[in-house]
Design a protein around this motif. Structure first.
Motif, PDB file in Angstrom:
ATOM      1  N   UNK A  68       0.790  -1.178   0.137  1.00  0.00           N
ATOM      2  CA  UNK A  68       0.118  -0.244  -0.049  1.00  0.00           C
ATOM      3  C   UNK A  68       0.760   1.198   0.142  1.00  0.00           C
ATOM      4  N   UNK A  69       0.678   2.208  -0.987  1.00  0.00           N
ATOM      5  CA  UNK A  69       1.394   3.417  -1.024  1.00  0.00           C
ATOM      6  C   UNK A  69       0.896   4.223   0.247  1.00  0.00           C
ATOM      7  N   UNK A  70       1.965   4.806   0.866  1.00  0.00           N
ATOM      8  CA  UNK A  70       1.533   5.480   2.193  1.00  0.00           C
ATOM      9  C   UNK A  70       1.057   6.811   1.715  1.00  0.00           C
ATOM     10  N   UNK A  74      -3.313   3.285  -2.775  1.00  0.00           N
ATOM     11  CA  UNK A  74      -3.227   2.501  -3.829  1.00  0.00           C
ATOM     12  C   UNK A  74      -2.524   1.297  -3.375  1.00  0.00           C
ATOM     13  N   UNK A  75      -2.912   0.151  -3.715  1.00  0.00           N
ATOM     14  CA  UNK A  75      -2.249  -1.081  -3.580  1.00  0.00           C
ATOM     15  C   UNK A  75      -1.658  -1.715  -4.828  1.00  0.00           C
ATOM     16  N   UNK A  76      -0.380  -2.268  -4.561  1.00  0.00           N
ATOM     17  CA  UNK A  76       0.326  -2.883  -5.838  1.00  0.00           C
ATOM     18  C   UNK A  76       0.802  -4.278  -5.633  1.00  0.00           C
ATOM     19  N   UNK A  77       0.548  -5.197  -6.363  1.00  0.00           N
ATOM     20  CA  UNK A  77       0.903  -6.509  -6.060  1.00  0.00           C
ATOM     21  C   UNK A  77       2.164  -6.679  -6.090  1.00  0.00           C
ATOM     22  N   UNK A  78       2.778  -7.311  -4.808  1.00  0.00           N
ATOM     23  CA  UNK A  78       3.983  -7.370  -4.575  1.00  0.00           C
ATOM     24  C   UNK A  78       4.795  -8.341  -5.677  1.00  0.00           C
ATOM     25  N   UNK A  79       4.214  -9.214  -6.316  1.00  0.00           N
ATOM     26  CA  UNK A  79       4.722 -10.073  -7.399  1.00  0.00           C
ATOM     27  C   UNK A  79       5.001  -9.152  -8.567  1.00  0.00           C
ATOM     28  N   UNK A  80       4.317  -8.198  -8.907  1.00  0.00           N
ATOM     29  CA  UNK A  80       4.342  -7.281 -10.102  1.00  0.00           C
ATOM     30  C   UNK A  80       5.652  -6.250  -9.648  1.00  0.00           C
ATOM     31  N   UNK A  81       5.620  -5.826  -8.623  1.00  0.00           N
ATOM     32  CA  UNK A  81       6.870  -4.934  -8.208  1.00  0.00           C
ATOM     33  C   UNK A  81       7.960  -5.573  -8.309  1.00  0.00           C
ATOM     34  N   UNK A  82       8.075  -6.924  -7.806  1.00  0.00           N
ATOM     35  CA  UNK A  82       9.422  -7.595  -7.720  1.00  0.00           C
ATOM     36  C   UNK A  82       9.721  -8.249  -9.250  1.00  0.00           C
ATOM     37  N   UNK A 111      17.940   2.426   6.326  1.00  0.00           N
ATOM     38  CA  UNK A 111      16.733   3.354   6.602  1.00  0.00           C
ATOM     39  C   UNK A 111      15.711   2.635   7.162  1.00  0.00           C
ATOM     40  N   UNK A 112      14.717   3.021   7.881  1.00  0.00           N
ATOM     41  CA  UNK A 112      13.486   2.399   8.315  1.00  0.00           C
ATOM     42  C   UNK A 112      12.628   1.900   7.140  1.00  0.00           C
ATOM     43  N   UNK A 113      12.713   0.802   6.889  1.00  0.00           N
ATOM     44  CA  UNK A 113      11.903   0.415   5.652  1.00  0.00           C
ATOM     45  C   UNK A 113      10.873  -0.643   6.079  1.00  0.00           C
ATOM     46  N   UNK A 114       9.654  -0.342   5.888  1.00  0.00           N
ATOM     47  CA  UNK A 114       8.630  -0.923   6.391  1.00  0.00           C
ATOM     48  C   UNK A 114       7.962  -2.061   5.341  1.00  0.00           C
ATOM     49  N   UNK A 115       8.338  -2.019   3.957  1.00  0.00           N
ATOM     50  CA  UNK A 115       7.414  -2.644   2.909  1.00  0.00           C
ATOM     51  C   UNK A 115       8.182  -3.917   3.050  1.00  0.00           C
ATOM     52  N   UNK A 116       7.734  -4.670   3.827  1.00  0.00           N
ATOM     53  CA  UNK A 116       8.100  -6.199   3.976  1.00  0.00           C
ATOM     54  C   UNK A 116       9.516  -6.446   4.257  1.00  0.00           C
ATOM     55  N   UNK A 117      10.312  -5.542   4.872  1.00  0.00           N
ATOM     56  CA  UNK A 117      11.821  -5.643   4.774  1.00  0.00           C
ATOM     57  C   UNK A 117      12.052  -5.425   6.345  1.00  0.00           C
ATOM     58  N   UNK A 118      12.819  -6.363   6.977  1.00  0.00           N
ATOM     59  CA  UNK A 118      13.209  -6.122   8.262  1.00  0.00           C
ATOM     60  C   UNK A 118      14.446  -5.486   8.300  1.00  0.00           C
TER      61      UNK A 118
END
Length: 120
Positions: A68-70, A74-82, A111-118
């Motif tokens: 989800x764009x902050x 809008x939502x973007x499928x993670x598979x498509x981004x990858x 950086x503090x990355x929240x997009x599915x990244x630790x």
């Protein structure tokens, strides 16, 4: 009548960047930010700018395998981004990626990355 040869689209110049995934989770090159998204054992280096309004996708939340764009939700499928990620290779924690060339060399950052990244 002979067929005309197809002209190939020019390949944009790329620059090689390397970073240690254990220490960094993003790269900055000039005004562009790229973040690391992990799916299973694969690492994908993705452009952070939302294609709609340029929002910081690296600050988005992953919900049901969609990012989800902050800025505008809008939502973007993670598979498509990858699938659109920049070419990269991971060996252990060492990641090599080929980014579009700019006037500035890519610099790895933590950086503090929240997009599915630790954060490392």
């Amino acid at each position: 009548m002979s067929a005309r040869p197809r002209s190939k689209a020019p390949v944009p110049p790329r620059v090689r960047a390397e970073f240690d995934r254990g220490e960094h989770n993003a790269l900055v090159a000039g005004d562009d930010m790229y973040f690391v998204m992990e799916r299973g054992t694969d690492v994908h280096v993705i452009t952070s700018a939302c294609p709609h309004r340029g929002g910081p996708l690296h600050l988005g939340e992953v919900e049901d395998d969609r990012l989800r764009c902050p800025w505008h939700g809008s939502f973007f499928p993670v598979g498509r981004l990858c699938d659109r990620a920049h070419p990269s290779v991971r060996v252990g924690d060492a990641v090599t990626v080929y980014l579009p060339a700019t006037d500035h060399s890519p610099v790895p950052v933590h950086t503090m990355v929240r997009a599915g990244v630790n954060a490392a």
